[in-house]
Design a protein around this motif. Structure first.
Motif, PDB file in Angstrom:
ATOM      1  N   THR A 131      -8.300  64.466 -82.793  1.00 16.97           N
ATOM      2  CA  THR A 131      -6.875  64.611 -83.103  1.00 16.97           C
ATOM      3  C   THR A 131      -6.194  63.258 -83.286  1.00 16.97           C
ATOM      4  OG1 THR A 131      -6.171  64.659 -80.772  1.00 16.97           O
ATOM      5  CG2 THR A 131      -6.757  66.765 -81.797  1.00 16.97           C
ATOM      6  N   SER A 132      -6.837  62.188 -82.815  1.00 13.89           N
ATOM      7  CA  SER A 132      -6.272  60.844 -82.942  1.00 13.89           C
ATOM      8  C   SER A 132      -6.896  60.062 -84.091  1.00 13.89           C
ATOM      9  CB  SER A 132      -6.475  60.084 -81.619  1.00 13.89           C
ATOM     10  OG  SER A 132      -5.834  58.831 -81.645  1.00 13.89           O
ATOM     11  N   GLY A 133      -7.732  60.718 -84.903  1.00 16.65           N
ATOM     12  CA  GLY A 133      -8.341  60.034 -86.037  1.00 16.65           C
ATOM     13  C   GLY A 133      -9.474  59.109 -85.649  1.00 16.65           C
ATOM     14  N   ILE A 134     -10.045  59.308 -84.465  1.00 16.00           N
ATOM     15  CA  ILE A 134     -11.168  58.496 -83.996  1.00 16.00           C
ATOM     16  C   ILE A 134     -12.466  59.154 -84.430  1.00 16.00           C
ATOM     17  CG2 ILE A 134     -12.386  57.683 -81.935  1.00 16.00           C
ATOM     18  CD1 ILE A 134      -9.598  57.526 -80.570  1.00 16.00           C
ATOM     19  N   THR A 135     -13.323  58.412 -85.111  1.00 22.75           N
ATOM     20  CA  THR A 135     -14.575  58.964 -85.634  1.00 22.75           C
ATOM     21  C   THR A 135     -15.804  58.458 -84.902  1.00 22.75           C
ATOM     22  OG1 THR A 135     -14.619  57.230 -87.324  1.00 22.75           O
ATOM     23  CG2 THR A 135     -13.635  59.354 -87.944  1.00 22.75           C
ATOM     24  N   ALA A 136     -15.631  57.534 -83.964  1.00 24.18           N
ATOM     25  CA  ALA A 136     -16.753  57.046 -83.161  1.00 24.18           C
ATOM     26  C   ALA A 136     -16.204  56.437 -81.881  1.00 24.18           C
ATOM     27  CB  ALA A 136     -17.593  56.018 -83.923  1.00 24.18           C
ATOM     28  N   ASN A 137     -16.995  56.531 -80.810  1.00 22.26           N
ATOM     29  CA  ASN A 137     -16.568  55.911 -79.554  1.00 22.26           C
ATOM     30  C   ASN A 137     -17.703  55.092 -78.952  1.00 22.26           C
ATOM     31  OD1 ASN A 137     -18.171  58.102 -78.653  1.00 22.26           O
ATOM     32  ND2 ASN A 137     -17.037  58.262 -76.777  1.00 22.26           N
ATOM     33  N   PHE A 138     -17.330  54.123 -78.150  1.00 22.02           N
ATOM     34  CA  PHE A 138     -18.265  53.261 -77.431  1.00 22.02           C
ATOM     35  C   PHE A 138     -18.149  53.686 -75.967  1.00 22.02           C
ATOM     36  CE2 PHE A 138     -19.717  48.508 -77.244  1.00 22.02           C
ATOM     37  CZ  PHE A 138     -21.002  48.928 -76.941  1.00 22.02           C
ATOM     38  N   ASP A 139     -19.055  54.547 -75.533  1.00 18.11           N
ATOM     39  CA  ASP A 139     -18.891  55.301 -74.301  1.00 18.11           C
ATOM     40  C   ASP A 139     -19.753  54.739 -73.183  1.00 18.11           C
ATOM     41  OD1 ASP A 139     -18.032  57.251 -72.582  1.00 18.11           O
ATOM     42  OD2 ASP A 139     -18.593  58.933 -73.869  1.00 18.11           O
ATOM     43  N   MET A 140     -19.119  54.297 -72.123  1.00 21.12           N
ATOM     44  CA  MET A 140     -19.822  53.793 -70.948  1.00 21.12           C
ATOM     45  C   MET A 140     -19.623  54.798 -69.818  1.00 21.12           C
ATOM     46  SD  MET A 140     -19.078  50.373 -68.640  1.00 21.12           S
ATOM     47  CE  MET A 140     -20.013  49.120 -69.526  1.00 21.12           C
ATOM     48  N   VAL A 159     -21.672  55.680 -79.636  1.00 22.78           N
ATOM     49  CA  VAL A 159     -22.496  54.544 -79.244  1.00 22.78           C
ATOM     50  C   VAL A 159     -22.440  54.485 -77.725  1.00 22.78           C
ATOM     51  CG1 VAL A 159     -22.896  52.071 -79.438  1.00 22.78           C
ATOM     52  CG2 VAL A 159     -21.919  53.324 -81.368  1.00 22.78           C
ATOM     53  N   LEU A 160     -23.575  54.617 -77.087  1.00 17.70           N
ATOM     54  CA  LEU A 160     -23.656  54.573 -75.630  1.00 17.70           C
ATOM     55  C   LEU A 160     -23.745  53.135 -75.163  1.00 17.70           C
ATOM     56  CD1 LEU A 160     -26.360  57.310 -75.579  1.00 17.70           C
ATOM     57  CD2 LEU A 160     -24.080  57.656 -74.649  1.00 17.70           C
ATOM     58  N   CYS A 161     -23.071  52.841 -74.067  1.00 13.80           N
ATOM     59  CA  CYS A 161     -23.133  51.511 -73.479  1.00 13.80           C
ATOM     60  C   CYS A 161     -23.674  51.634 -72.063  1.00 13.80           C
ATOM     61  CB  CYS A 161     -21.736  50.881 -73.433  1.00 13.80           C
ATOM     62  SG  CYS A 161     -21.717  49.190 -72.798  1.00 13.80           S
ATOM     63  N   GLY A 162     -24.715  50.888 -71.762  1.00  8.16           N
ATOM     64  CA  GLY A 162     -25.285  50.916 -70.425  1.00  8.16           C
ATOM     65  C   GLY A 162     -24.244  50.601 -69.367  1.00  8.16           C
ATOM     66  N   SER A 163     -24.393  51.226 -68.181  1.00  7.51           N
ATOM     67  CA  SER A 163     -23.395  51.035 -67.123  1.00  7.51           C
ATOM     68  C   SER A 163     -24.065  50.700 -65.791  1.00  7.51           C
ATOM     69  CB  SER A 163     -22.532  52.288 -66.966  1.00  7.51           C
ATOM     70  OG  SER A 163     -23.345  53.429 -66.706  1.00  7.51           O
ATOM     71  N   VAL A 164     -25.088  49.883 -65.839  1.00  4.92           N
ATOM     72  CA  VAL A 164     -25.818  49.503 -64.627  1.00  4.92           C
ATOM     73  C   VAL A 164     -24.884  48.834 -63.624  1.00  4.92           C
ATOM     74  CG1 VAL A 164     -27.673  48.062 -63.695  1.00  4.92           C
ATOM     75  CG2 VAL A 164     -27.972  49.201 -65.913  1.00  4.92           C
ATOM     76  N   ASN A 165     -25.025  49.192 -62.363  1.00  2.00           N
ATOM     77  CA  ASN A 165     -24.370  48.479 -61.276  1.00  2.00           C
ATOM     78  C   ASN A 165     -25.177  48.685 -60.008  1.00  2.00           C
ATOM     79  OD1 ASN A 165     -23.343  50.945 -59.926  1.00  2.00           O
ATOM     80  ND2 ASN A 165     -21.986  51.081 -61.711  1.00  2.00           N
ATOM     81  N   ASN A 166     -24.679  48.240 -58.890  1.00  6.74           N
ATOM     82  CA  ASN A 166     -25.429  48.329 -57.630  1.00  6.74           C
ATOM     83  C   ASN A 166     -25.609  49.758 -57.138  1.00  6.74           C
ATOM     84  OD1 ASN A 166     -25.558  45.522 -57.557  1.00  6.74           O
ATOM     85  ND2 ASN A 166     -23.740  45.335 -56.260  1.00  6.74           N
ATOM     86  N   PHE A 167     -24.857  50.690 -57.713  1.00  9.72           N
ATOM     87  CA  PHE A 167     -24.859  52.063 -57.222  1.00  9.72           C
ATOM     88  C   PHE A 167     -25.473  53.052 -58.207  1.00  9.72           C
ATOM     89  CE2 PHE A 167     -20.949  49.720 -56.225  1.00  9.72           C
ATOM     90  CZ  PHE A 167     -21.157  49.475 -54.877  1.00  9.72           C
ATOM     91  N   VAL A 168     -25.415  52.728 -59.494  1.00  8.57           N
ATOM     92  CA  VAL A 168     -25.841  53.651 -60.542  1.00  8.57           C
ATOM     93  C   VAL A 168     -26.788  52.950 -61.503  1.00  8.57           C
ATOM     94  CG1 VAL A 168     -25.068  55.075 -62.480  1.00  8.57           C
ATOM     95  CG2 VAL A 168     -23.693  54.967 -60.396  1.00  8.57           C
TER      96      VAL A 168
END
Length: 442
Positions: A131-140, A159-168
């Motif tokens: 609805t906002s005219g967004i056709t791709a996202n960079f999702d973490m 587009v997936l973005c890795g989300s490594v941290n001390n817990f996940v």
């Protein structure tokens, strides 16, 4: 607004005519966008023609012909930083400082999420993107397989973005995801990333840097979002997050930082020399009182800029029009200069630059051979008249009400306030409400 869902026949060839086309093919980010009065043609997921109608290939076999009625056709906006799965937290953890918001409210509830929860929350976010005219996202976000399935089921580009941290997650899992999700589906790709310096210890960071060097791949992370984050990093490592990560070899193959509000001159030099992207998130930075990123200084220094909404727990809406307006307006106030951050620059930041920051070179403009990821903006609305400068109208007076059509990979997913999807939006809403009610009552 009615939000209906209905099936639509597959259209392999589409002609959109009588349009004002902003192809955004200019390489100069400060250039005034070219406007073409003509048509655009599509075969399957690719654009085959952009130009005036007199020179266009003629066919009588179109699966669909669309009269744009003088409306704008342009590349879709790219949400270059978000956390789609956090829609279940919308308006749950508000009016709190970042660290309290994150550690006391967000992390505990996220720990209780199931893979199904992430799936439905991601599908809700995708509805809002369309609805906002967004056709791709960079999702973490976590539970990557659920995000992938939600995107594929919706026909949406992620587009997936890795989300490594001390817990996940872990560097080993990050590598597996990088190899797997860059060979899964044309709509899905994956970039190396980790949550932030302050949530990821040095042992993990060195392993992520080694992965980047092994695959010659860019790395992305939250960086310098708050003044306290920067001060704490200096206490731990004797350097700002950007300088510290650069010393670890993290940015030898590029990448970028989300937020980048509190940046030193040395930080900016590293961004420029490393070809790093700065992805600004003005609504989130305002709501969490993090500050205003020095975008005009970055632009003058030649640093590449894109725009993201951040997640729906810290924004709280996934609206690129609001982000675009704030991107320019906040710079004008901060610099006390009404000419700062021209609307033409911001339009490219939201569309073309976002695609490049997300490593989607086929989605950055409208030209033959490019992906048919585009939007139609309705000029036949009071807020878009008169049409003195189209780009100025979009940035300064445009809103979601002007999004008439959103297309991803040649498929129309949203048109005239109706979703062309396989799922009833009301069911998606119900599923996400079930998630937050279950988690908060357990």
């Amino acid at each position: 607004m009615t939000q209906e869902t209905f099936a639509t026949p597959e259209a392999h060839t589409i002609r959109i005519y009588n349009a004002l086309i902003l192809p955004l093919t200019e390489s100069d980010v400060t250039a005034k966008p070219l406007v073409i009065e003509g048509e655009l043609q599509i075969a399957d997921d690719r654009i085959t023609y952009v130009g005036n109608s007199a020179d266009a290939p003629v066919s009588t076999q179109w699966d669909r012909e669309i009269d744009a009625c003088g409306n704008v056709i342009m590349p879709g906006f790219k949400n270059a930083h978000t956390h789609s799965g956090m829609t279940f937290l919308r308006s749950y953890a508000d009016d709190l400082p970042l660290q309290q918001w994150l550690y006391d409210k967000v992390f505990p509830l996220e720990a209780a999420m199931t893979a199904e929860d992430v799936y439905w929350s991601s599908r809700l976010a995708i509805l809002e993107y369309l609805t906002s005219g967004i056709t791709a996202n960079f999702d973490m976000y976590q539970k990557t397989e659920s995000i992938v399935q939600a995107s594929i089921d919706s026909g949406f580009r992620t587009v997936l973005c890795g989300s490594v941290n001390n817990f996940v997650s872990s560097p080993a899992e990050l590598e597996q995801q990088y190899l797997r999700y860059n060979d899964t589906d044309p709509l899905i790709s994956f970039q190396l990333g980790f949550h932030a310096e302050y949530t990821t210890d040095e042992k993990l960071l060195r392993k992520i840097a080694a992965l980047s060097q092994r695959y010659s791949a860019p790395v992305y992370t939250h960086s310098s979002e708050t003044a306290s984050e920067v001060a704490d990093c200096i206490k731990r490592h004797g350097a700002t997050p950007t300088v510290y990560l650069n010393r670890l070899g993290m940015f030898e193959h590029g990448g970028g930082g989300f937020h980048c509000v509190h940046m030193t001159e040395e930080d900016l030099d590293i961004c420029l020399s490393g070809g790093l992207w700065v992805i600004t998130n003005p609504s989130s930075n305002l709501k969490l009182a993090s500050g205003i990123a020095p975008l005009t200084r970055m632009l003058r220094n030649g640093i590449r800029l894109a725009i993201g909404t951040d997640g729906p727990a810290s924004n709280n809406c996934l609206d690129m029009f609001r982000e675009m307006f704030l991107t320019t307006a906040l710079q004008k106030v901060q610099d006390q200069d009404a000419s700062a951050m021209d609307a033409d620059v911001v339009l490219r930041m939201a569309a073309s630059n976002g695609a490049q920051a997300m490593c989607l070179p086929d989605c950055d403009s409208l030209a033959p051979g490019k992906q048919a990821d585009l939007i139609m903006l309705d000029l036949h609305q009071p807020n878009m008249q008169p049409v003195n400068e189209i780009s100025k109208n979009i940035i300064y007076s445009g809103s979601k009400q002007n999004v008439k059509l959103t297309m991803v990979a040649g498929k129309i997913l949203y048109e005239n306030e109706k979703f062309h999807l396989d799922e009833d939006p009301e069911r998606i809403y119900a599923k996400v409400n079930e998630t937050i009610h279950r988690i908060t009552r357990s």
